[in-house]
Structures are given as C-alpha cells and as structure tokens.
Design an enzyme around this catalytic site. Structure first.
Site, mmCIF file in Angstrom:
data_model
loop_
_atom_site.group_PDB
_atom_site.id
_atom_site.type_symbol
_atom_site.label_atom_id
_atom_site.label_comp_id
_atom_site.label_asym_id
_atom_site.label_seq_id
_atom_site.Cartn_x
_atom_site.Cartn_y
_atom_site.Cartn_z
ATOM 1 N N ASN A 1 -7.620 -3.244 -4.067
ATOM 2 C CA ASN A 1 -7.371 -4.320 -3.106
ATOM 3 C C ASN A 1 -8.676 -4.579 -2.361
ATOM 4 O OD1 ASN A 1 -6.555 -5.975 -1.044
ATOM 5 N ND2 ASN A 1 -5.213 -4.455 -0.050
ATOM 6 N N LYS B 1 -9.344 -6.828 -0.322
ATOM 7 C CA LYS B 1 -9.117 -7.412 1.016
ATOM 8 C C LYS B 1 -10.094 -8.578 1.226
ATOM 9 C CE LYS B 1 -7.350 -3.011 2.501
ATOM 10 N NZ LYS B 1 -6.971 -2.143 3.594
ATOM 11 N N HIS C 1 1.857 -6.109 1.921
ATOM 12 C CA HIS C 1 0.851 -5.159 2.422
ATOM 13 C C HIS C 1 1.027 -5.028 3.933
ATOM 14 C CE1 HIS C 1 -2.972 -3.428 3.570
ATOM 15 N NE2 HIS C 1 -3.083 -3.011 2.321
ATOM 16 N N GLU D 1 -1.011 -4.959 6.264
ATOM 17 C CA GLU D 1 -1.804 -5.898 7.074
ATOM 18 C C GLU D 1 -1.098 -7.242 7.179
ATOM 19 O OE1 GLU D 1 -5.514 -5.278 4.962
ATOM 20 O OE2 GLU D 1 -5.513 -3.232 5.751
ATOM 21 N N GLU E 1 2.270 3.150 1.193
ATOM 22 C CA GLU E 1 1.027 3.160 1.959
ATOM 23 C C GLU E 1 1.337 3.445 3.428
ATOM 24 O OE1 GLU E 1 -2.300 0.805 -0.160
ATOM 25 O OE2 GLU E 1 -1.185 -0.570 1.095
ATOM 26 N N GLY F 1 -7.423 2.783 5.588
ATOM 27 C CA GLY F 1 -8.735 2.497 6.168
ATOM 28 C C GLY F 1 -9.161 3.481 7.239
ATOM 29 N N SER G 1 -6.583 5.521 2.102
ATOM 30 C CA SER G 1 -7.756 6.407 2.078
ATOM 31 C C SER G 1 -7.848 7.240 0.795
ATOM 32 C CB SER G 1 -7.778 7.304 3.324
ATOM 33 O OG SER G 1 -7.926 6.512 4.491
#
Ligand code: PGA
Length: 253
Positions: free
Chosen positions: A9, A11, A95, A97, A167, A173, A212
């Site tokens: 991904n 991003k 996702h 985010e 996730e 991150g 991560s």
C-alpha cells in the site's frame, strides 16, 4: 494450501519518477516462480502508468480505495469498473485511514466491497482495532462488528479470491507491530467468524496481517498458522525490504 498474498500500500507517496525507479528495482530483483501473489497499490493517478510498467511481470495491481457507487455525479471518486479498466485486480477497502480520517462507516465499507466484487475486483477488506479498544479488551468485538457488516451485505463469496487484512490501528506506521501471537489470535478469530457462515470459504480465505511489517519481522508473523501474507505500507516503498517480505510470505502456509 492457501496461496499467500503480499500487497504494498503505497498510500499518498511517490511520483512518476520514484514509482518507475521502485518498479524497476522490484522487477530486476524479483525471484522467479513466486508462490505468493504480489500486489502493488499506487495512488489512483499512477495506476495506468504502473500497469504499463508491470505488464508481463508477476506483480498485480490494486487500488487503494473504491467508490461504492457505479458511476455518476460523485466528484473526486473512482469506480470499480474504472479500476478494472486500467488493469487493477485487487482493491483495498476500509483501510483504517479511510475509516478514521474520512469517517467511512462499516456500512459504507461493506458497499465498497460489494461494488468491487460485483465488477470482478478482489477486495482486500481491512479490519482492526484502535489502541483504546485493545486496552479495554474490545479487540474481538470491534473486528467482529467490522467483519459482520460486510458479510451481512456481501456474503462470503468475495473471500474466495479476495482477502481480509487485520491491521491493528496502533501498529500502522508506528514501528510497533503486533506480536505474532497477537496477530494469530485475531486471525483465528476472523477465520472462525467466517466459518460460522461457510466453513469451506473460511478455510480458503487469505487473512493478511498489516501494521509495521518489515523485512526483519515478516518471517515470524507469516509463520503463524492463520497469517497468509501481509498488507505492507512503509516497507513497500523500498524494493529490497518489500522483496524480502515477499520471500518470507512465499514460505508461509
Ligand atoms: P505500515 O502500514 O506497514 O506502514 O505500518 C500498513 C498499512 O497501513 O496498510
């Protein structure tokens, strides 16, 4: 045996020049006869160029998001058929985010999975709890709620080719991955939940871990019984890291 998936991904990173360099490095060092499916998910505007550069390679293309609607007056959105049209085979849906920054509800995510599957894209459905949920012992409840919303609308058929990505938000991150045992616990929970609806599909469903994942921790995560690959953010932007993760996934299962 389930065929692992490793999806990168990207991003909102990269440029035409950076993407070309990354893809060139991936292609020139990618081992032959990979068992794992390898997917890269660049930003929308770079998909077509990435499709051209990846043609004939083992790498498949995915979108980072998809509109729940098929077409029409939805400024800024990209439909499932458009993603298909430029060469995508996969698409990430839900996702964290998107859920957190753009307020995507469980129901909207379900409609996105439905739209994607309906057009022949393989959805990678993301689920995962925030740190406060984990600390309060609500991890399974949150994941069940996110998963059930999609299973209720879409059934389980999308999981035959698609995937679920667990996730944990606190691991994305942050450099702090879930331990292999924490990942396995939630992955087994997800598989059991799917099995309550369809045991055959549950056994075949690829459940990816994301948050991560790096070259240094991929092998121990992928060694767990219910971890069938990964959804990789930061480390997918570095060819050597991503290829090491891919090699680790190739050995899992
Ligand atoms: P990360 O991101 O690997 O950089 O933690 C994972 C993701 O957001 O899919």
């Amino acid at each position: 045996m389930r065929r692992p998936i490793v999806a990168g991904n990207w991003k909102m990173h990269g440029s035409r020049a950076e993407n070309a360099e990354l893809i060139e490095n991936l292609l020139s060092h990618c081992p032959e006869n990979l068992r794992a499916a390898c997917v890269v998910c660049p930003p929308f505007v770079y998909l077509q160029e990435a499709a051209r550069l990846l043609r004939g390679s083992p790498f498949l293309l995915g979108g980072q998001d998809v509109c729940a609607e098929s077409h029409g007056a939805f400024t800024g959105e990209v439909s499932a058929s458009m993603l298909k049209d430029v060469g995508c085979e996969y698409v990430i849906a839900g996702h964290s985010e998107r859920r957190l920054l753009y307020r995507e509800s469980d129901q909207l995510v379900a409609r996105k999975v439905h739209a994607a599957h309906g057009k022949g894209l393989q959805p990678i459905l993301c689920v995962g709890e925030q740190l406060a949920d984990r600390d309060a012992g609500r991890t399974h409840d949150v994941v069940a709620r996110q998963l059930d919303a999609v299973l209720e609308l879409c059934g389980t058929a999308f999981l035959e080719q698609g995937a679920v990505a667990y996730e944990p938000v606190w691991a994305i991150g942050t450099g702090r991955n879930a331990t292999p045992e924490q990942a396995q616990d939630v992955h087994a929970f997800i598989r059991t939940r799917i099995a309550a609806r369809d045991a055959r599909i549950a056994a075949a469903t690829r459940i990816l871990y994301g948050g991560s994942v790096k070259a240094g921790n991929a092998a121990e995560l992928f060694a767990m019984a219910d971890v069938d690959g990964g959804l990789i953010g930061g480390a997918s932007l570095k060819a050597d890291e991503f290829l090491t993760i891919l090699a680790a996934a190739d050995k899992c299962g």
